[in-house]
Motif scaffolding. Sequence first.
Motif, short mmCIF file in Angstrom:
data_model
loop_
_atom_site.label_atom_id
_atom_site.label_comp_id
_atom_site.label_asym_id
_atom_site.label_seq_id
_atom_site.Cartn_x
_atom_site.Cartn_y
_atom_site.Cartn_z
N SER A 240 0.73 -1.23 -0.17
CA SER A 240 0.23 -0.16 0.01
C SER A 240 0.98 1.18 -0.14
O SER A 240 1.82 1.25 0.76
CB SER A 240 -0.88 0.21 1.25
OG SER A 240 -0.12 0.27 2.67
N VAL A 241 0.28 2.16 -0.78
CA VAL A 241 1.38 3.48 -0.60
C VAL A 241 0.26 4.59 -0.30
O VAL A 241 -0.75 4.73 -1.34
CB VAL A 241 1.72 3.75 -2.21
CG1 VAL A 241 2.39 5.12 -2.35
CG2 VAL A 241 2.75 2.62 -2.74
N SER A 242 0.16 5.13 0.87
CA SER A 242 -0.64 6.17 0.96
C SER A 242 0.17 7.37 1.09
O SER A 242 1.35 7.53 1.54
CB SER A 242 -1.07 5.70 2.64
OG SER A 242 -1.85 4.61 2.35
N HIS A 243 -0.56 8.56 0.93
CA HIS A 243 -0.19 10.10 0.96
C HIS A 243 -1.10 10.78 1.82
O HIS A 243 -2.24 10.69 1.51
CB HIS A 243 -0.10 10.84 -0.45
CG HIS A 243 0.84 9.92 -1.31
ND1 HIS A 243 0.65 9.16 -2.11
CD2 HIS A 243 2.17 10.62 -1.52
CE1 HIS A 243 1.84 8.72 -2.94
NE2 HIS A 243 2.52 9.60 -2.56
N HIS A 244 -0.33 11.30 2.93
CA HIS A 244 -1.41 12.07 3.96
C HIS A 244 -0.85 13.40 3.92
O HIS A 244 0.45 13.89 3.97
CB HIS A 244 -0.98 11.43 5.24
CG HIS A 244 -1.39 10.18 5.40
ND1 HIS A 244 -2.67 9.49 5.90
CD2 HIS A 244 -0.62 8.92 5.17
CE1 HIS A 244 -2.61 8.42 6.13
NE2 HIS A 244 -1.54 7.69 5.60
N PRO A 245 -1.93 14.52 3.99
CA PRO A 245 -1.53 16.14 4.06
C PRO A 245 -0.57 16.14 5.30
O PRO A 245 -1.15 15.42 6.37
CB PRO A 245 -2.94 16.38 4.02
CG PRO A 245 -3.94 15.65 3.48
CD PRO A 245 -3.44 14.26 3.83
#
Length: 259
Positions: A240-245
């Motif tokens: 999984s590749v997640s981007h969080h502000p």
Amino acid sequence: MPHPDWENNLANATAPAKDKTPRYMQVAGELREAILAGRYADGQQFPTETTLCKTYDVSRFTVREALKRLQLEGLIARRRGSGTIVQPAAARGGALHQPLSNVGELLQYARDSEVSYVEREGGKLPSEIAEQIGEDTQGTWRCFRGTRHQSLDTPPLAVTDAYFHDRLGGAVDKLDLAAGTLFSQIERLAGVTIGRVTQDIQAIAATSETANALKIDKGDPVLRIIRCYLDPKGSVYEISVSHHPGDRFAYAMHIDLDS
């Protein structure tokens, strides 16, 4: 082709997975949700340990462990002689605090927010992701994208691309894309168990695509988290590749020292 061990389990994988989350983490999750939903005003006195024991029908030890997690996440403050109070949002940066000390807490994060996935074009793992992973990622991967919210009227907490190796076979077709967490589903559907989880966390600038999904400006800081799920034999079956502000998410971790 599915891994032989996994293929043998597909036919018996229809029963729902049992919740293996420790009770103190369940209590912490319910209290966390109540705090973030504003059911306890900032600075308000929190229920006593005795009250929480009765409310959740658990031991004092369980309550104390739950409160310890919330304190480590910056959601509450505990002072001797003054009891427990809810920390003001400003004190915790207004961000969602994600506890991460074991796989169970990954599941808890999923319960405290909502996400629905759609399938994207698959194939080889993108080179910019494969380069960040110190494991064998060869083969074909199916990709699903989801945008996570605490509620539909709040800004996105994350945009996540979940990749599943083709050796999982038909189990991937059975995923419920509207049911939230995918990694816990694939365990049941493919009969595979998590042997190890690795994580790479890096602060980067948002691309145009990521910025549009998160409703931020291109170039704004985001926290990219690449998480690999390996079976007991050391083979990667999900990534999984997640981007969080940067202003909406924070990690909180506790480390238990060996005595």
